[in-house]
Design an enzyme around this catalytic site. Structure first.
Site, PDB file in Angstrom:
ATOM      1  N   CYS A 225      -0.690   3.954  -6.383  1.00 39.50           N
ATOM      2  CA  CYS A 225      -1.644   3.422  -5.540  1.00 39.50           C
ATOM      3  C   CYS A 225      -1.812   1.989  -5.849  1.00 39.50           C
ATOM      4  CB  CYS A 225      -3.139   4.190  -5.114  1.00 39.50           C
ATOM      5  SG  CYS A 225      -4.202   3.312  -4.149  1.00 39.50           S
TER       6      CYS A 225
ATOM      7  N   CYS B  30       0.907  -1.034   0.016  1.00 37.56           N
ATOM      8  CA  CYS B  30      -0.112  -0.070   0.142  1.00 37.56           C
ATOM      9  C   CYS B  30       0.971   1.143  -0.094  1.00 37.56           C
ATOM     10  CB  CYS B  30      -0.871  -0.044   1.226  1.00 37.56           C
ATOM     11  SG  CYS B  30      -2.080   1.256   1.557  1.00 37.56           S
TER      12      CYS B  30
END
Length: 256
Positions: free
Chosen positions: A182, A74
């Protein structure tokens, strides 16, 4: 018989599954524990201090699962927590790196758009990377609040509506290179290409997994189509919605 190496992966939700898919391309005998913190997603619009606390909590959980290393799959978690947690944990903590470097080096002098969450865009890690590459003027940073959440909801129609004006604007500016900052956005590649066919897309998944395997001294042999993967994985999603488990299965089986 030698026990397989046990690795923990964590993300705020579904995005890290794109990293898990990359890891499963290799013929590496691993035991993988994936934790999706859907109860607290999305991370990208929270304060960095809150993200740090959430990531620390997940890493403590994974350590109790006896993993030998943890990958923060992440970008937001990496930006807000990796540096601090590396000082706190005795096991290696790996993180994501937006693929700005290859995008800049492969397209000298050309503009590169970076799609990322507000936290990733704000944090010092990204500013330092741009400075090291002397790319402050070349990187067009586009903050995308709410986009990762649409992936966690499986709402790809809304995600496409969200992206259309952004992609149209990039085409008007003759930007041809797009970095996905992302891990959730990796699942939007086909939508991006549908609306911006000539764009060159970069993401950090491949480079991150190569670095992870090299650092852990795991052989990097790509599976061919007929081989069975010897790695096993366990999905932990702290969600009470059966839908999230079905979505995770769907995302893991998506063809690229």
């Amino acid at each position: 018989m030698k026990e397989p190496l046990k690795i923990g992966l964590m993300d705020s939700g579904m995005g890290g599954l794109s990293v898990l898919k990359e890891l499963l391309k290799y013929d590496s005998e691993l035991e993988i524990v994936y934790y999706g913190d859907l109860k607290n997603s999305p991370y990208g619009e929270k304060d960095a201090s809150e993200v740090l606390e959430l990531v620390r909590s997940v890493c403590n959980f994974l350590q109790k699962e006896n993993v030998s290393a943890i990958l923060l799959a992440c970008n937001t978690a990496t930006s807000a927590a990796a540096q601090t947690l590396r000082k706190e944990f005795s096991i290696p903590i790996f993180g994501m790196e937006p693929a700005i470097k290859p995008a800049i080096l492969q397209n000298p002098g050309k503009k590169v758009a970076l799609l990322a969450t507000p936290v990733t865009q704000r944090e010092e890690k990204l500013q330092r990377l741009k400075s090291e590459l002397k790319a402050e003027e070349l990187v067009l940073s586009i903050s995308c609040p709410g986009l990762a959440g649409l992936v966690d909801q499986g709402d790809f129609d809304k995600a496409e509506k969200y992206l259309r004006p952004i992609l149209a604007n990039l085409q008007e500016q003759d930007v041809e290179n797009l970095v996905l900052g992302c891990t959730h956005y990796v699942f939007l590649k086909q939508i991006i290409l549908k609306n911006f066919p000539n764009v060159k897309i970069y993401d950090g998944n491949s480079g991150t997994i190569k670095h992870l395997l090299n650092s852990l001294q795991v052989p990097r042999v790509i599976l061919n189509g007929s081989q069975n993967n010897r790695s096993i994985y366990k999905l932990i999603l702290n969600s009470e919605k059966e839908f999230h488990f079905r979505l995770a299965s769907k995302l893991l089986s998506l063809k690229e």
